[in-house]
Design a protein around this motif. Structure first.
Motif, PDB file in Angstrom:
ATOM      1  N   ARG A  97      45.910-119.115 -16.577  1.00 32.38           N
ATOM      2  CA  ARG A  97      44.947-118.039 -16.874  1.00 32.38           C
ATOM      3  C   ARG A  97      45.004-117.603 -18.334  1.00 32.38           C
ATOM      4  O   ARG A  97      44.063-116.990 -18.832  1.00 32.38           O
ATOM      5  CB  ARG A  97      45.197-116.858 -15.941  1.00 32.38           C
ATOM      6  N   LYS A 103      40.733-113.412 -14.820  1.00 35.22           N
ATOM      7  CA  LYS A 103      41.401-112.172 -14.428  1.00 35.22           C
ATOM      8  C   LYS A 103      40.906-111.775 -13.036  1.00 35.22           C
ATOM      9  O   LYS A 103      40.001-110.949 -12.901  1.00 35.22           O
ATOM     10  CB  LYS A 103      41.126-111.070 -15.445  1.00 35.22           C
ATOM     11  N   LYS A 106      41.271-106.974  -9.907  1.00 31.18           N
ATOM     12  CA  LYS A 106      40.452-105.895 -10.486  1.00 31.18           C
ATOM     13  C   LYS A 106      40.838-104.534  -9.910  1.00 31.18           C
ATOM     14  O   LYS A 106      41.028-104.378  -8.708  1.00 31.18           O
ATOM     15  CB  LYS A 106      38.970-106.183 -10.207  1.00 31.18           C
ATOM     16  N   PHE A 114      42.867-107.924 -14.404  1.00 33.67           N
ATOM     17  CA  PHE A 114      44.151-108.461 -14.844  1.00 33.67           C
ATOM     18  C   PHE A 114      44.329-109.890 -14.351  1.00 33.67           C
ATOM     19  O   PHE A 114      43.755-110.275 -13.336  1.00 33.67           O
ATOM     20  CB  PHE A 114      45.296-107.584 -14.326  1.00 33.67           C
ATOM     21  N   SER A 115      45.148-110.646 -15.056  1.00 38.03           N
ATOM     22  CA  SER A 115      45.382-112.043 -14.686  1.00 38.03           C
ATOM     23  C   SER A 115      46.467-112.184 -13.626  1.00 38.03           C
ATOM     24  O   SER A 115      46.542-113.196 -12.944  1.00 38.03           O
ATOM     25  CB  SER A 115      45.763-112.868 -15.926  1.00 38.03           C
TER      26      SER A 115
END
Length: 220
Positions: A97, A103, A106, A114-115
């Motif tokens: 990623r 990502k 959420k 975010f990853s």
């Protein structure tokens, strides 16, 4: 052909999605009784698979196998983007990623993505106010473990960030970076009204009060 009819019945669950084996503790369900047995260890804490080298124990033989790579250094999973190797498929999946920018995690409160799932978990504490990491010496609490580690240096006096130019030490890296501007004359914070520059943001904020009070005192 399947050797036994029972194996055929279990195999059919793959196609039908049927999960007849249900956990009586959390109601999770599984396609096989063996999978249910392994799952129950989440509740019982049973870890029957032991590492011969360090004594660590695991709930499944697969987890023990993955752990063994800590000792052997084996990293069979390779990133197709940069060639870096990893010991587990989940590690290479998370790493990829960095290259793809994906990502998938959420925040339901603010939409920030975010990853990694652990990054989202930490972020959620901004909204919930949860601070699970507590200093045993003064009771101060923090939302992140690394913030607690930094805080502890106040009590221990540890200063692990050193200035290469003068040898002065600091508790945090941000304090060191701020100090280094003394040597470089770096003043990145500039007043938009008069152009004067400052090494730290708080000095700029204090300076801006001069303009604010000056404007208030001017006759209309």
């Amino acid at each position: 052909m399947f050797a036994r009819f029972a194996r055929l019945v279990v195999h059919r669950h793959v196609h039908t999605g049927e999960k007849p084996h249900r956990c009586d503790l959390c109601e999770s369900s599984f396609t096989t009784s063996e999978n249910l047995k392994i799952h129950r260890r989440v509740h019982t804490g049973e870890q029957p698979h032991r590492c011969d080298l360090c004594g660590s124990t695991f709930a499944t033989s697969e987890n023990l196998k993955v752990h063994g790579r800590v000792h052997t250094g084996e990293k069979p999973y390779r990133c197709e983007h940069c060639g870096k190797y990893f010991s587990t498929s989940s590690q290479v999946s998370k790493h990829s990623r960095v290259h793809t920018g994906e990502k998938p995690y959420k925040c339901e409160h603010c939409g920030k993505a975010f990853s990694r799932s652990d990054e989202l978990k930490t972020h959620l504490r901004v909204h919930t106010g949860e601070k699970p990491y507590c200093c045993e010496q003064c009771g101060a609490s923090f939302s992140r473990s690394d913030h607690l580690q930094i805080h502890r240096r106040i009590h221990t006096g540890e200063k692990s960030h050193w200035c290469e130019q003068c040898g002065k030490a600091f508790i945090t890296y941000s304090k060191l970076k701020m100090h280094q501007r003394v040597h470089t004359a770096g003043k990145p914070y500039r007043c938009e009204q008069c152009g004067e520059s400052f090494a730290v943001s708080r000095s700029l904020k204090s300076h801006e009060l001069i303009h604010t009070s000056s404007n208030l005192s001017e006759p209309s």
